[in-house]
Scaffold this active site. Structure first.
Site, PDB file in Angstrom:
ATOM      1  CE1 TYR A   8      -1.501  -8.479  10.740  1.00 26.96           C
ATOM      2  CE2 TYR A   8      -0.382  -8.729   8.328  1.00 26.96           C
ATOM      3  CZ  TYR A   8      -1.453  -8.609   9.307  1.00 26.96           C
ATOM      4  OH  TYR A   8      -2.730  -8.074   8.538  1.00 26.96           O
TER       5      TYR A   8
ATOM      6  CE  LYS B  25      -1.184  -5.479   9.689  1.00 27.17           C
ATOM      7  NZ  LYS B  25      -2.604  -5.327  10.244  1.00 27.17           N
TER       8      LYS B  25
HETATM    9  C1  LIG Z   1      -8.521  -9.626   9.525  1.00 24.94           C
HETATM   10  C2  LIG Z   1      -7.904  -8.420   8.684  1.00 24.94           C
HETATM   11  O1  LIG Z   1      -7.828  -8.535   7.436  1.00 24.94           O
HETATM   12  N1  LIG Z   1      -7.566  -7.490   9.522  1.00 24.94           N
HETATM   13  C3  LIG Z   1      -7.241  -6.334   8.760  1.00 24.94           C
HETATM   14  C4  LIG Z   1      -5.839  -6.130   9.540  1.00 24.94           C
HETATM   15  O2  LIG Z   1      -5.768  -6.102  10.682  1.00 24.94           O
HETATM   16  C5  LIG Z   1      -8.176  -5.116   9.220  1.00 24.94           C
HETATM   17  O3  LIG Z   1      -7.532  -3.859   8.848  1.00 24.94           O
HETATM   18  C6  LIG Z   1      -9.544  -5.412   8.594  1.00 24.94           C
HETATM   19  O4  LIG Z   1      -9.368  -5.307   6.967  1.00 24.94           O
HETATM   20  C7  LIG Z   1     -10.625  -4.529   8.732  1.00 24.94           C
HETATM   21  O5  LIG Z   1     -10.512  -4.395  10.250  1.00 24.94           O
HETATM   22  C8  LIG Z   1     -11.910  -4.599   8.342  1.00 24.94           C
HETATM   23  O6  LIG Z   1     -12.498  -5.722   8.656  1.00 24.94           O
HETATM   24  C1  LIG Z   2      -3.572  -4.673   7.642  1.00 28.13           C
HETATM   25  C2  LIG Z   2      -3.719  -5.347   6.570  1.00 28.13           C
HETATM   26  O1  LIG Z   2      -5.039  -5.647   6.055  1.00 28.13           O
HETATM   27  C3  LIG Z   2      -2.924  -6.068   5.603  1.00 28.13           C
HETATM   28  O2  LIG Z   2      -2.155  -6.744   6.342  1.00 28.13           O
HETATM   29  O3  LIG Z   2      -2.664  -5.676   4.792  1.00 28.13           O
END
Ligand SMILES: CC(=O)N[C@H](C=O)[C@@H](O)[C@H](O)[C@H](O)CO
Ligand SMILES: CC(=O)C(=O)O
Length: 303
Positions: A137, A165
């Protein structure tokens, strides 16, 4: 190892609380059914969106258990097991394996800025703890560590590493990880705002924090990519982005806004745990407008 089951749309699962703010078994099960019935390909459980960082070990285990008992064997389940110490992460990894999860994943170590040797050892100890495949991640904006190609290559030598990811903002990172990883390696798009761009440049799949608020739209976006309908793909992404910006515009954290949207859809999973802030006051009323934006987009593309 077949990577096919890791393809598609994987909502990041939200923390489900009762009225007292405790993890709720019945609400966790309810959210599982709700998302499953939308047709998602899998779930990413207990990650950022799952507020894992604010849960103790018993709460993390409980969430992993309720989800596995509900959806194991039906869709692909990825357990995020990153925790402050290696010891706790390993306990969670072993537990996820017992529960029948399909893969593990973890953020790099948090709080202290550690050298890459420590990050490598942390992920490796988690991998050594079980037979499960592992998904790195990379989320520099919250962890402060940006996965380097050098460490990526070193990790990739471990056959358990089947994917990454990638939540960093440059879509170029996705392209580079895919180029290094190759065909039999899964790159998950992280930024929901760039789902289409991420898919086009090399991501095989997506894991996202806003999918749960509008699974229909991400499933449709995926359909547009698969069928090569790039005009519609671009359009749906732009509408999704207006919605995400709206989700981030109120006085509570994005997750609390999403949870209010879910309530309007008949799914009550409580609000968020502090220090995340709930939506309050006049802003609560504005959630209705966001729900309307989502419904309009569903109407436009899906129905
Ligand atoms: C920084 C962060 O939390 N990134 C998430 C996971 O990659 C995204 O899914 C965000 O929740 C999404 O892009 C909304 O900004
Ligand atoms: C993708 C994301 O938001 C999570 O790690 O739960």
């Amino acid at each position: 190892m077949t990577v096919e089951k890791f393809k598609g749309v994987f909502p990041a699962f939200y923390a489900c609380y009762d009225e007292a703010g405790e993890i709720s078994e019945s609400r966790t099960i309810e959210l599982c059914h709700y998302l499953y019935e939308k047709g998602i390909n899998g779930l990413y459980v207990s990650g950022s969106s799952g507020e894992c960082i604010y849960h103790n070990l018993e709460e993390r285990k409980a969430t992993l258990k309720y989800v596995a008992e509900t959806l194991r064997g039906k869709i692909t389940l990825i357990a995020h097991v990153g925790a402050p110490s290696t010891r706790e992460s390993v306990i969670l990894a072993k537990y996820a394996e017992e529960l029948g999860y399909d893969a593990l994943s973890a953020i790099p170590p948090i709080y202290f800025r550690l050298p890459e040797s420590a990050i490598f050892n942390y992920w490796t100890e988690i991998m050594d703890a079980t037979e499960l495949p592992f998904i790195i991640y990379n989320i520099p904006q919250t962890t402060g560590y940006s996965l380097s190609i050098n460490l990526f290559r070193k990790l990739k030598e471990n056959k358990k590493v089947i994917g990454v990811k990638n939540s960093s903002m440059p879509v170029l990172d996705i392209e580079r990880f895919k180029a290094e990883g190759g065909d039999n390696f899964i790159v998950f798009n992280g930024p929901d705002e760039q789902y289409i761009s991420g898919r086009l440049i090399g991501a095989d799949s997506g894991i996202g924090g806003t999918y749960g608020a509008m699974p229909e739209l991400f499933l449709k976006a995926e359909e547009f990519v698969k069928s090569g309908n790039f005009e519609q793909a671009g359009k749906i992404q732009r509408d999704i982005n207006d919605i995400i910006i709206a989700l981030c515009s109120l006085n509570g954290s994005m997750y609390s806004v999403i949870k209010e949207v879910l309530k309007l859809n008949g799914i009550n999973i409580g609000s968020v745990r502090g220090p995340l802030e709930p939506v309050t006051g006049e802003d609560l009323e504005k959630v209705k407008d966001i729900k309307q934006m989502i419904d309009n987009a569903i109407q436009k593309y899906v129905k």
